[in-house]
Scaffold this motif. Structure first.
Motif, short mmCIF file in Angstrom:
data_model
loop_
_atom_site.label_atom_id
_atom_site.label_comp_id
_atom_site.label_asym_id
_atom_site.label_seq_id
_atom_site.Cartn_x
_atom_site.Cartn_y
_atom_site.Cartn_z
N VAL A 28 53.76 131.50 39.20
CA VAL A 28 53.84 131.37 40.65
C VAL A 28 54.64 132.52 41.24
O VAL A 28 55.78 132.76 40.85
N GLU A 29 54.01 133.22 42.20
CA GLU A 29 54.70 134.27 42.96
C GLU A 29 54.63 134.03 44.46
O GLU A 29 55.28 134.72 45.23
N GLN A 30 53.81 133.05 44.88
CA GLN A 30 53.66 132.76 46.30
C GLN A 30 53.52 131.26 46.50
O GLN A 30 52.79 130.59 45.76
N ILE A 31 54.22 130.74 47.51
CA ILE A 31 54.20 129.31 47.80
C ILE A 31 53.89 129.14 49.28
O ILE A 31 54.57 129.72 50.14
N GLY A 32 52.85 128.36 49.58
CA GLY A 32 52.48 128.08 50.95
C GLY A 32 53.03 126.74 51.39
O GLY A 32 52.91 125.74 50.69
N VAL A 33 53.64 126.72 52.59
CA VAL A 33 54.24 125.51 53.13
C VAL A 33 53.56 125.22 54.47
O VAL A 33 53.46 126.12 55.31
N PRO A 34 53.11 123.98 54.71
CA PRO A 34 52.51 123.67 56.00
C PRO A 34 53.52 123.87 57.14
O PRO A 34 54.71 123.60 56.96
N PRO A 35 53.07 124.34 58.31
CA PRO A 35 53.99 124.54 59.44
C PRO A 35 54.72 123.25 59.80
O PRO A 35 54.11 122.18 59.85
N GLY A 36 56.02 123.35 60.01
CA GLY A 36 56.82 122.20 60.41
C GLY A 36 57.09 121.19 59.32
O GLY A 36 57.67 120.14 59.58
N ALA A 37 56.68 121.48 58.11
CA ALA A 37 56.91 120.53 57.00
C ALA A 37 58.41 120.43 56.71
O ALA A 37 59.13 121.42 56.76
N PRO A 38 58.88 119.22 56.39
CA PRO A 38 60.31 119.08 56.04
C PRO A 38 60.57 119.73 54.68
O PRO A 38 59.65 119.93 53.89
N PRO A 39 61.83 120.07 54.40
CA PRO A 39 62.15 120.62 53.07
C PRO A 39 61.79 119.61 51.99
O PRO A 39 61.77 118.41 52.24
#
Length: 144
Positions: A28-39
């Motif tokens: 893994v070199e890139q992680i996508g997080v949905p906008p506004g998602a909590p930690p």
């Protein structure tokens, strides 16, 4: 101090019981997080952190503490929990679960810090693994 010669983030791993060789899955070199998602819970992403070390003969049998750091170019650093290891061999490998989730999206380097048990100062290994954490907007699913 032990010298880190390999650092990687993976989705999983397997150790061959006959050869003791390790296979890393889904580096893994890139992680996508949905906008506004909590930690994520506990402030960590459930990925494996692999660090491999070489030790001088005088270091064998000593106890060391390790921590992982997500380091941004701005100087922002986010740390993992500290773990203690007593190393008796010339080479040593660790597998930890839990990539520290930084408070700001962006490009980071995963680094590893080492110190002797009882020491106040950490020594950072020169080895680094790139990790980009960024927001993504999921594409709508086509259902027809």
């Amino acid at each position: 101090m032990p010298s880190c010669y390999l650092l990687a983030v993976a989705g999983g791993s397997s150790v061959d019981q006959h050869s003791n060789n390790v296979t890393l899955f889904s580096l893994v070199e890139q992680i996508g997080v949905p906008p506004g998602a909590p930690p994520p819970p506990g402030g960590v992403i459930l990925l494996e952190l692999h660090a491999y070390f070489a030790l001088d003969p005088a270091e064998q049998g000593q106890s060391f503490e390790l921590r992982f750091a997500m380091v941004a170019a701005s100087g922002l650093e986010t740390y993992s929990e500290v773990s203690t290891h007593r190393v008796i061999t010339p080479r040593y490998r660790t597998r930890s679960v839990g990539l520290p989730f930084p408070p700001v999206m962006g490009a980071y380097e995963l680094r590893v810090d080492v110190r002797s048990v009882g020491s106040a100062s950490w020594q950072r290994a020169s080895t680094a693994w790139p990790v980009v954490i960024g927001e993504y907007t999921p594409e709508p699913r086509v259902t027809h």
